[in-house]
Design a protein around this motif. Structure first.
Motif, mmCIF file in Angstrom:
data_model
loop_
_atom_site.group_PDB
_atom_site.id
_atom_site.type_symbol
_atom_site.label_atom_id
_atom_site.label_comp_id
_atom_site.label_asym_id
_atom_site.label_seq_id
_atom_site.Cartn_x
_atom_site.Cartn_y
_atom_site.Cartn_z
ATOM 1 N N ALA A 58 0.769 -1.187 0.049
ATOM 2 C CA ALA A 58 -0.037 -0.066 0.207
ATOM 3 C C ALA A 58 0.751 1.191 -0.086
ATOM 4 N N TYR A 59 0.257 2.281 -0.707
ATOM 5 C CA TYR A 59 1.010 3.636 -0.496
ATOM 6 C C TYR A 59 0.811 4.219 0.862
ATOM 7 N N THR A 60 1.909 4.362 1.680
ATOM 8 C CA THR A 60 2.001 4.724 3.051
ATOM 9 C C THR A 60 2.532 6.128 3.328
ATOM 10 N N LEU A 61 2.126 6.579 4.284
ATOM 11 C CA LEU A 61 2.620 7.745 4.879
ATOM 12 C C LEU A 61 2.911 7.451 6.431
ATOM 13 N N PHE A 62 4.351 7.481 6.893
ATOM 14 C CA PHE A 62 4.381 6.845 8.319
ATOM 15 C C PHE A 62 5.204 8.176 8.949
#
Length: 211
Positions: A58-62
């Motif tokens: 998944a495209y993830t911003l962490f």
């Protein structure tokens, strides 16, 4: 109200995300692992990062203050580090809104506390504790304490796992002296670069050698 701790709520939400996300999802994670110990929180954050990268896709911003976690990007081909720039000034920190590539150099937690109105004596005490950690020492209380030399696992303001001993005591629990090679290894460790997991591994290795 439901009798669940903040950390349990956080983990329940993380479980839902990891189970439901697929390659078409947008995943947004903020400070995963903040509700438990630094070591456990970092381990969970890294494992979740690797799972989203390797298994989910998944495209993830962490967003995270686990500075060690930024090293994981070097091992994950589709991971990148970014940070919002900030500049230290004599009167505080200027938080800019420029997104730049690479990990942040610091957390600026004490500066934020000062800006938020935390009493000056508390801010000054926090600065003194950070200075002690940077020098490889931990102040045990606000009063005079027995000086120690240590290997901190974190210098970002979080909890630090450490190998420590009294500056006047290099003996083992049975009264014998620590071997010179072990003392030399302790002294050679780079304080600023030791992660929590590395500190635990070092403790385990040195303990087995002493025994």
């Amino acid at each position: 109200a439901g009798g669940r701790s903040t950390f349990m709520v956080e983990m329940t939400e993380l479980a839902t995300i990891l189970e439901a996300a697929d390659e078409n999802s947008l995943v947004v994670l903020d400070e995963v692992g903040r509700g438990t110990s630094t070591t456990d929180g970092y381990a969970i954050a890294q494992a979740a990062t690797e799972h989203l990268h390797d298994e989910v896709g998944a495209y993830t911003l962490f967003a995270t203050h686990h500075h060690e976690l930024t090293d994981v990007a070097a091992e994950l081909p589709r991971a990148r580090n970014y940070h919002f720039s900030a500049e230290r000034r004599p009167d505080g920190v200027d938080f800019e809104h420029d997104l730049r590539e690479g990990p942040a150099e610091a957390s600026y937690g004490v500066e934020v506390a000062n800006t938020a109105g935390v009493p000056a004596d508390v801010v000054q005490r926090a600065e003194a504790i950070l200075a002690d950690e940077a020098d490889g020492r931990t102040t045990l209380t606000a009063d005079d304490a027995t000086p120690t030399s240590e290997i901190p696992a974190s210098t970002d303001g979080g909890e630090a796992s450490a190998v420590s001993r009294s500056s006047s005591d290099a003996s083992t629990s049975d009264g014998g002296e620590l071997p010179a090679d072990i003392l030399a290894e302790l002294q050679s460790v780079d304080l600023a670069e030791t992660t929590p997991l590395e500190a635990l591994n070092l403790l385990s290795r040195l303990k087995s050698r002493v025994e």
